[in-house]
Structures are given as structure tokens and as C-alpha cells.
Design a protein around this motif. Structure first.
Motif, PDB file in Angstrom:
ATOM      1  N   GLY A 184      17.003  42.729 -17.523  1.00 20.60           N
ATOM      2  CA  GLY A 184      15.990  42.015 -16.761  1.00 20.60           C
ATOM      3  C   GLY A 184      16.423  41.468 -15.411  1.00 20.60           C
ATOM      4  O   GLY A 184      15.817  40.566 -14.891  1.00 20.60           O
ATOM      5  N   HIS A 185      17.460  41.995 -14.830  1.00 17.14           N
ATOM      6  CA  HIS A 185      17.942  41.490 -13.544  1.00 17.14           C
ATOM      7  C   HIS A 185      17.962  42.560 -12.460  1.00 17.14           C
ATOM      8  O   HIS A 185      18.460  42.311 -11.378  1.00 17.14           O
ATOM      9  CB  HIS A 185      19.392  41.023 -13.708  1.00 17.14           C
TER      10      HIS A 185
ATOM     11  N   GLY B 166      14.820  56.469  -0.598  1.00 11.77           N
ATOM     12  CA  GLY B 166      14.213  55.618  -1.617  1.00 11.77           C
ATOM     13  C   GLY B 166      13.653  54.341  -1.007  1.00 11.77           C
ATOM     14  O   GLY B 166      14.410  53.479  -0.569  1.00 11.77           O
ATOM     15  N   ALA B 167      12.314  54.247  -0.940  1.00  7.58           N
ATOM     16  CA  ALA B 167      11.669  53.050  -0.377  1.00  7.58           C
ATOM     17  C   ALA B 167      11.255  52.126  -1.511  1.00  7.58           C
ATOM     18  O   ALA B 167      10.097  51.740  -1.641  1.00  7.58           O
ATOM     19  CB  ALA B 167      10.474  53.449   0.482  1.00  7.58           C
ATOM     20  N   GLY B 168      12.210  51.784  -2.379  1.00  7.62           N
ATOM     21  CA  GLY B 168      11.961  50.839  -3.469  1.00  7.62           C
ATOM     22  C   GLY B 168      12.512  49.470  -3.101  1.00  7.62           C
ATOM     23  O   GLY B 168      12.627  49.121  -1.922  1.00  7.62           O
TER      24      GLY B 168
ATOM     25  N   GLY C 104      21.647  49.808  -5.438  1.00  9.93           N
ATOM     26  CA  GLY C 104      20.609  49.488  -6.425  1.00  9.93           C
ATOM     27  C   GLY C 104      20.788  50.302  -7.703  1.00  9.93           C
ATOM     28  O   GLY C 104      21.906  50.629  -8.115  1.00  9.93           O
ATOM     29  N   ASP C 105      19.666  50.634  -8.341  1.00  2.24           N
ATOM     30  CA  ASP C 105      19.712  51.328  -9.636  1.00  2.24           C
ATOM     31  C   ASP C 105      20.508  52.633  -9.595  1.00  2.24           C
ATOM     32  O   ASP C 105      21.018  53.077 -10.624  1.00  2.24           O
ATOM     33  CB  ASP C 105      18.284  51.645 -10.117  1.00  2.24           C
TER      34      ASP C 105
ATOM     35  N   ILE D 162       7.707  42.221 -13.826  1.00  4.85           N
ATOM     36  CA  ILE D 162       9.129  41.856 -13.848  1.00  4.85           C
ATOM     37  C   ILE D 162       9.264  40.347 -13.700  1.00  4.85           C
ATOM     38  O   ILE D 162       8.398  39.679 -13.121  1.00  4.85           O
ATOM     39  CB  ILE D 162       9.952  42.569 -12.755  1.00  4.85           C
TER      40      ILE D 162
ATOM     41  N   GLY E  95      16.021  49.810  -1.259  1.00  7.26           N
ATOM     42  CA  GLY E  95      15.899  50.512   0.012  1.00  7.26           C
ATOM     43  C   GLY E  95      15.179  49.685   1.063  1.00  7.26           C
ATOM     44  O   GLY E  95      15.609  49.599   2.220  1.00  7.26           O
TER      45      GLY E  95
ATOM     46  N   VAL F 107      10.726  54.003 -22.344  1.00  6.45           N
ATOM     47  CA  VAL F 107       9.850  52.919 -21.888  1.00  6.45           C
ATOM     48  C   VAL F 107       8.679  53.508 -21.116  1.00  6.45           C
ATOM     49  O   VAL F 107       8.824  54.525 -20.432  1.00  6.45           O
ATOM     50  CB  VAL F 107      10.643  51.904 -21.019  1.00  6.45           C
TER      51      VAL F 107
ATOM     52  N   THR G 261      12.506  64.097   0.422  1.00  8.71           N
ATOM     53  CA  THR G 261      13.792  63.618  -0.084  1.00  8.71           C
ATOM     54  C   THR G 261      14.911  64.312   0.676  1.00  8.71           C
ATOM     55  O   THR G 261      14.661  65.038   1.645  1.00  8.71           O
ATOM     56  CB  THR G 261      13.908  63.816  -1.613  1.00  8.71           C
TER      57      THR G 261
ATOM     58  N   GLU H 291      11.048  58.856   1.083  1.00 11.97           N
ATOM     59  CA  GLU H 291      10.562  58.488  -0.251  1.00 11.97           C
ATOM     60  C   GLU H 291       9.880  59.702  -0.870  1.00 11.97           C
ATOM     61  O   GLU H 291       8.994  60.286  -0.266  1.00 11.97           O
ATOM     62  CB  GLU H 291       9.582  57.303  -0.090  1.00 11.97           C
TER      63      GLU H 291
ATOM     64  N   ALA I  44       7.882  59.865  -3.470  1.00  9.01           N
ATOM     65  CA  ALA I  44       6.492  59.653  -3.896  1.00  9.01           C
ATOM     66  C   ALA I  44       5.558  59.984  -2.719  1.00  9.01           C
ATOM     67  O   ALA I  44       5.931  59.828  -1.569  1.00  9.01           O
ATOM     68  CB  ALA I  44       6.298  58.200  -4.322  1.00  9.01           C
TER      69      ALA I  44
ATOM     70  N   LEU J 285      15.886  47.425 -18.396  1.00  8.20           N
ATOM     71  CA  LEU J 285      14.938  46.317 -18.611  1.00  8.20           C
ATOM     72  C   LEU J 285      15.478  45.317 -19.628  1.00  8.20           C
ATOM     73  O   LEU J 285      15.047  44.173 -19.663  1.00  8.20           O
ATOM     74  CB  LEU J 285      13.566  46.837 -19.040  1.00  8.20           C
TER      75      LEU J 285
ATOM     76  N   ALA K 232      19.411  44.395  -7.198  1.00  9.98           N
ATOM     77  CA  ALA K 232      19.216  45.398  -6.141  1.00  9.98           C
ATOM     78  C   ALA K 232      19.106  44.712  -4.779  1.00  9.98           C
ATOM     79  O   ALA K 232      19.677  45.175  -3.783  1.00  9.98           O
ATOM     80  CB  ALA K 232      17.963  46.224  -6.427  1.00  9.98           C
TER      81      ALA K 232
ATOM     82  N   GLY L 295      17.073  55.097  -6.966  1.00  8.96           N
ATOM     83  CA  GLY L 295      16.832  54.787  -8.372  1.00  8.96           C
ATOM     84  C   GLY L 295      17.736  55.522  -9.363  1.00  8.96           C
ATOM     85  O   GLY L 295      18.686  56.202  -8.988  1.00  8.96           O
TER      86      GLY L 295
HETATM   87  C1  LIG Z   1       9.912  48.279 -17.701  1.00  5.78           C
HETATM   88  C2  LIG Z   1      10.881  47.659 -16.747  1.00  5.78           C
HETATM   89  C3  LIG Z   1      10.978  46.266 -16.679  1.00  5.78           C
HETATM   90  C4  LIG Z   1      11.862  45.668 -15.776  1.00  5.78           C
HETATM   91  N1  LIG Z   1      11.931  44.303 -15.713  1.00  5.78           N
HETATM   92  C5  LIG Z   1      12.708  43.728 -14.794  1.00  5.78           C
HETATM   93  C6  LIG Z   1      12.733  42.299 -14.683  1.00  5.78           C
HETATM   94  O1  LIG Z   1      12.098  41.573 -15.462  1.00  5.78           O
HETATM   95  N2  LIG Z   1      13.485  41.748 -13.688  1.00  5.78           N
HETATM   96  C7  LIG Z   1      14.208  42.513 -12.811  1.00  5.78           C
HETATM   97  O2  LIG Z   1      14.859  41.958 -11.889  1.00  5.78           O
HETATM   98  N3  LIG Z   1      14.232  43.869 -12.930  1.00  5.78           N
HETATM   99  C8  LIG Z   1      13.500  44.488 -13.886  1.00  5.78           C
HETATM  100  N4  LIG Z   1      13.495  45.851 -13.998  1.00  5.78           N
HETATM  101  C9  LIG Z   1      14.416  46.653 -13.178  1.00  5.78           C
HETATM  102  C10 LIG Z   1      13.943  46.848 -11.741  1.00  5.78           C
HETATM  103  O3  LIG Z   1      12.616  47.334 -11.670  1.00  5.78           O
HETATM  104  C11 LIG Z   1      14.889  47.834 -11.057  1.00  5.78           C
HETATM  105  O4  LIG Z   1      16.224  47.495 -11.338  1.00  5.78           O
HETATM  106  C12 LIG Z   1      14.677  47.802  -9.546  1.00  5.78           C
HETATM  107  O5  LIG Z   1      13.388  48.271  -9.249  1.00  5.78           O
HETATM  108  C13 LIG Z   1      15.761  48.620  -8.862  1.00  5.78           C
HETATM  109  O6  LIG Z   1      15.463  48.780  -7.504  1.00  5.78           O
HETATM  110  P1  LIG Z   1      15.843  50.139  -6.763  1.00  5.78           P
HETATM  111  O7  LIG Z   1      15.308  50.017  -5.397  1.00  5.78           O
HETATM  112  O8  LIG Z   1      17.275  50.438  -6.960  1.00  5.78           O
HETATM  113  O9  LIG Z   1      15.060  51.262  -7.571  1.00  5.78           O
HETATM  114  P2  LIG Z   1      13.498  51.477  -7.597  1.00  5.78           P
HETATM  115  O10 LIG Z   1      12.763  50.208  -7.442  1.00  5.78           O
HETATM  116  O11 LIG Z   1      13.244  52.333  -8.791  1.00  5.78           O
HETATM  117  O12 LIG Z   1      13.221  52.327  -6.275  1.00  5.78           O
HETATM  118  C14 LIG Z   1      13.705  53.634  -6.107  1.00  5.78           C
HETATM  119  C15 LIG Z   1      12.803  54.319  -5.105  1.00  5.78           C
HETATM  120  O13 LIG Z   1      13.335  55.615  -4.831  1.00  5.78           O
HETATM  121  C16 LIG Z   1      12.295  56.565  -4.937  1.00  5.78           C
HETATM  122  N5  LIG Z   1      12.918  57.828  -5.300  1.00  5.78           N
HETATM  123  C17 LIG Z   1      13.303  58.254  -6.522  1.00  5.78           C
HETATM  124  N6  LIG Z   1      13.857  59.459  -6.433  1.00  5.78           N
HETATM  125  C18 LIG Z   1      13.834  59.812  -5.129  1.00  5.78           C
HETATM  126  C19 LIG Z   1      14.271  60.938  -4.417  1.00  5.78           C
HETATM  127  N7  LIG Z   1      14.847  61.980  -5.012  1.00  5.78           N
HETATM  128  N8  LIG Z   1      14.097  60.960  -3.074  1.00  5.78           N
HETATM  129  C20 LIG Z   1      13.508  59.921  -2.429  1.00  5.78           C
HETATM  130  N9  LIG Z   1      13.071  58.814  -3.072  1.00  5.78           N
HETATM  131  C21 LIG Z   1      13.231  58.764  -4.399  1.00  5.78           C
HETATM  132  C22 LIG Z   1      11.355  56.014  -5.969  1.00  5.78           C
HETATM  133  O14 LIG Z   1      10.053  56.564  -5.868  1.00  5.78           O
HETATM  134  C23 LIG Z   1      11.387  54.529  -5.629  1.00  5.78           C
HETATM  135  O15 LIG Z   1      10.466  54.197  -4.623  1.00  5.78           O
HETATM  136  C24 LIG Z   1      12.667  46.477 -14.932  1.00  5.78           C
HETATM  137  C25 LIG Z   1      12.586  47.869 -15.016  1.00  5.78           C
HETATM  138  C26 LIG Z   1      11.711  48.461 -15.920  1.00  5.78           C
HETATM  139  C27 LIG Z   1      11.629  49.960 -15.983  1.00  5.78           C
END
Ligand SMILES: Cc1cc2nc3c(=O)[nH]c(=O)nc-3n(C[C@H](O)[C@H](O)[C@H](O)COP(=O)(O)OP(=O)(O)OC[C@H]3O[C@@H](n4cnc5c(N)ncnc54)[C@H](O)[C@@H]3O)c2cc1C
Length: 408
Positions: free
Chosen positions: A289-290, A7-9, A278-279, A42, A12, A173, A118, A30, A32, A286, A295, A149
Motif C-alpha cells: 500500500g505504499h 510512462g506518464a503515471g 517507480g514500479d 489508493i 513519470g 487483482v 512507447t 505513454e 495508453a 497493493l 514512486a 510500471g
Molecule cells: C489495486 C491496487 C491498489 C493499490 N493501492 C495503493 C495504495 O493504497 N497506496 C499506494 O501508495 N499505492 C497503491 N498501489 C500502488 C500504486 O498504484 C503504484 O505503486 C503506483 O501507481 C506506481 O507508480 P508508477 O508511476 O511507477 O506506475 P504506474 O502508476 O502504473 O504508471 C506507469 C505508467 O506507464 C504506462 N506504461 C506502461 N507500459 C508502458 C510502455 N510500454 N510504454 C509507455 N508507457 C507505459 C502506464 O500506462 C502508466 O501510465 C496500488 C496498486 C494497485 C494495483
């Protein structure tokens, strides 16, 4: 240390940044097909912003942030019913697209990213993990980090099926960015939200002549529609304002982000040489909002705890973010031994904060997506009060779940 980050979010990329600066050998996978641009707006603040500052990213974040001067609530005809002026109380908040935050992080990460890939399987023995990727390659690693995620593949492979971890919050959403200068000018740098019982649509003009759109709808079940764009048209198309126009041009996934709104509550965050980040283990939704902020804080906390193992001296072991220097190659040279205590400490530091933020998100839910007109009217009254001088800070604190003290 050799690590694969799935996961390059936000999480990650942040953990990759920290581990590689500590001398670790990191690779990102990743699913995607390419870097994910855009997404949704955000509000970024609190511990994640502090982590970003310590990473030296504040100047770049300032370049890509969007000024939000006002939040306005509209009725179904597009008439404003209440507004919240964004003043000094919000100075510590950076509003930006999720894709722009990820871009700023990605610019600083040297680790290669394998796109369209993946994790296919994981096997563990005492001293490491063997990870098979869907591109057919096999890797011996010290650690597999599941930063993939809310629908985490790593979590499913190592910890169990999704239904054990997911708390559905009763909403779907959707978000996308529409490139249209005229629409962008009409909405401007004011966040506009139209609410009807059980429905909320938001729009904000973004740089380069675009409009970031957000849709939230109350739905009885988490199952996603086969045709999300058509479903959005059916749910929101009868409302006025700019909605019929923007929904006529709604893209299909992946340009359209569409998902159920959930929180993730995982009993265990690590299992041997596999850890969630992370998530995938702490999604707050959302409504809280944190999520991005937490993460990034979690990524730094994990790197901090791994640093204590690598050194074996406790030099990085004060358990406080920011007190240790992660830039000296410690993770590259040391023998790692048992990672379990470090991974347990990471979870023990993050889990209470995530739980607090999740609880706060659930409290905020009825106000962001009111289910009835009485609650909408109450919210509008609160917003009018909040626009009085000095009240915006109070308002923000009332809905802010804390976590600001995480980065000490
Ligand atoms: C509508 C909305 C509004 C938001 N508003 C806010 C805000 O105001 N403030 C705030 O702090 N947060 C907000 N968030 C939450 C925030 O976006 C997430 O909590 C944050 O992005 C989590 O980071 P992450 O790296 O854990 O997950 P993500 O950023 O989702 O990254 C996960 C990565 O893993 C990849 N992935 C998924 N499945 C696989 C797989 N099987 N294999 C390999 N890669 C994979 C994805 O493509 C993605 O690149 C909001 C979320 C939403 C949906």
C-alpha cells in the motif's frame, strides 16, 4: 538536460514536474491511447504526500480525496462481521482514485505527452542515448527514464526479460469504476470488503455517483485469463451481496484493470543513460500500500541527485529531499558529464526503503487475503480490538512499513 520519460503515471509525471522546473527539456511517452482515468482507490500518505506538499499540490488533493469513515468486513451474504472506524489515527491518509492523483500531477506538468507510443529501441554511446519511439521518431537525449510500471518496456529493452525481476505474490487483482448512483448510495462512504478464503471483493462509493470495485483472488500462477471479466464472474459471481449485480456489468480492459500481483526486485536501477523509476524497479504491490507514495519519493530523489551533477557544486548535493531548490534552471544550462554516480546515489537512497516496504507487504498479505477461515476469524478479532479508542493508530503502525522518514 534533455530527457524522455517513458510512462506518464505517478512516477513519470512527478519526475517530469521536477526536471522541467529545474530547466530540463522533458517529453513523456505513454502507451495508453489517452489519459488513464479512475482505476482503483489508493491510500496516499507518508513520503509521497510530503513530496506532493512540497510541490504545492495538497489543496488539489484535498479537493479530490474521498472521505472513508469506516472499513467494514462482510460475509458472503453481505452481513458485516467486523469493522474498523476511521478516526484521528488516519488523519494523515488521503484516500483517492489513482487516476485522480495522476490528474492532479498532470495538471501541473507542462511537458507534452505522446500517447499510444512507447520506446522501440535504445542505443547508447558515452555521451548520450539515442531513443527510437514506436511513432517512428528518433531522439538524442541525455537520459531515458523508464517509469513505465511493473511490465516496463524500458526494463526489458535495457536490463533483461521480466522473469528476472518479478516476484509473483500468488494473487490476481482487478478493479473498475461502475457509474451507478443507486449502488453508490447503498454502499456509501464506507469501504466494504467481502472475504472468503482466497477471495476478497471491495467496494466504495466515489464522487459523481460511482462505485470503485476491487477484486483479489488467490491464483496458482501469474498467467492472466483471456477473458478477465468472465473469469471474475466465475470466481466471485456465486458470492452474494452486490457482487452478481456489479459483475454482470463488469467492463472489458482497459476500463477493467486486471493484473497479477507482483513485486519488482531489480539488481540494477541504471545502465549508462537509462534509469528505472517507480514500479518498474521497486513495485511493492497493493499488499504494502505504499507504491504511489514511494514512486513520488523516488522521482524527487532522482531529480535531487541529477541536480547535484548539473550544478557540480554540491549545492543540491546534501542528499536530502527538500533541502535543495530545484526551481532555478540548473539542469537546462549545465554540462552533464557522467551521470552514473548520481544515478547510483539515487538507487542507494531508495532501494533499502523499497526493500523494507516490500518485506512488510509480504507480511501483510495473509491478513488482507486470508487463505483459511481461522485466519479470517483472527483478523476479525484484531479488527474488533482495533476499533477500541486509540487502538487504530497502533493497528495502522503495526501494518505500516515505515518509509515516513524518507523525505527529510
Ligand atoms: C489495486 C491496487 C491498489 C493499490 N493501492 C495503493 C495504495 O493504497 N497506496 C499506494 O501508495 N499505492 C497503491 N498501489 C500502488 C500504486 O498504484 C503504484 O505503486 C503506483 O501507481 C506506481 O507508480 P508508477 O508511476 O511507477 O506506475 P504506474 O502508476 O502504473 O504508471 C506507469 C505508467 O506507464 C504506462 N506504461 C506502461 N507500459 C508502458 C510502455 N510500454 N510504454 C509507455 N508507457 C507505459 C502506464 O500506462 C502508466 O501510465 C496500488 C496498486 C494497485 C494495483
Amino acid at each position: 538536460m534533455k530527457a524522455i520519460v517513458c510512462g506518464a503515471g505517478i512516477a513519470g509525471l512527478t519526475v517530469a514536474w521536477h526536471l522541467e522546473r529545474a530547466g530540463g527539456e522533458v517529453e513523456l511517452v505513454e502507451h495508453a491511447p489517452a489519459f488513464r482515468e479512475g482505476g482503483y482507490m489508493i491510500d496516499f500518505y507518508g513520503p509521497g504526500l510530503e513530496v506532493a506538499e512540497r510541490m504545492g499540490l495538497r489543496p488539489r488533493l484535498e479537493e479530490v480525496r474521498h472521505p472513508v469513515h469506516e472499513i467494514g468486513f462482510l460475509d458472503r451474504d453481505g452481513r458485516q462481521t467486523s469493522r474498523l472506524a476511521v478516526k484521528a489515527g488516519f488523519a494523515g491518509v488521503i484516500s483517492l482514485l489513482r487516476g485522480d492523483l495522476a490528474r492532479v500531477l498532470a495538471e501541473e506538468v507542462r511537458a507534452p505527452v505522446r500517447y499510444s507510443t512507447t520506446v522501440a529501441a535504445v542505443r547508447q554511446d558515452g555521451g548520450g542515448a539515442e531513443v527510437d519511439l514506436t511513432d517512428g521518431t528518433r531522439h538524442e537525449v541525455d537520459l531515458l527514464i523508464g517509469a513505465d510500471g511493473v511490465h516496463s518496456r524500458v526494463r526489458e529493452l535495457v536490463f533483461g526479460p521480466a522473469d528476472r525481476f518479478v516476484r509473483y505474490l500468488g494473487h490476481h487483482v482487478a478493479a473498475y469504476v461502475l457509474h451507478d448512483e443507486d449502488l453508490g448510495r447503498r454502499v456509501g462512504t464506507r469501504y466494504r470488503m467481502l472475504t472468503e478464503p482466497g477471495l476478497m471483493a471491495g467496494a466504495y462509493a466515489v464522487r459523481g455517483g460511482g462505485l470503485a470495485l476491487l477484486f483479489l483472488s488467490r491464483e496458482p500462477g501469474p498467467a492472466l485469463p483471456d477473458d478477465p471479466a468472465g473469469f471474475l464472474r466465475q470466481r466471485f459471481g456465486h458470492l452474494g451481496w452486490i457482487l452478481p449485480e456489479v459483475l454482470d456489468r463488469c467492463p472489458r480492459p482497459p476500463a477493467l484493470y486486471y493484473d497479477q500481483v507482483t513485486q519488482i526486485e531489480a539488481g540494477r536501477w541504471s545502465n549508462g543513460r537509462v534509469v528505472l523509476l517507480g514500479d518498474s524497479c521497486q513495485a511493492v504491490s497493493l499488499f504494502a500500500g505504499h507504491g504511489a507514495s514511494l514512486a513520488m519519493a523516488a522521482a524527487r530523489t532522482l531529480a535531487d541527485e541529477l541536480g547535484t551533477v548539473a550544478l557540480g557544486t554540491g549545492e543540491l548535493g546534501t542528499g536530502e529531499l527538500g533541502t535543495g531548490e530545484l526551481g532555478t534552471g540548473e539542469l537546462g544550462t549545465a554540462t552533464l558529464g557522467d551521470l552514473s554516480p548520481a544515478l547510483a546515489r539515487y538507487a542507494a537512497r531508495m532501494r533499502p526503503v523499497a526493500a523494507r516496504v516490500q518485506a512488510s507487504g509480504r507480511r501483510f498479505l495473509p491478513w488482507m487475503a486470508p487463505s483459511g477461515r481461522l485466519r479470517m476469524a483472527t483478523r476479525d478479532l484484531l479488527l474488533r480490538l482495533a476499533s477500541l479508542p486509540g487502538a487504530d493508530r497502533l493497528f495502522m503502525d503495526a501494518f505500516s512499513p515505515g518509509g515516513h522518514h524518507l523525505v527529510r
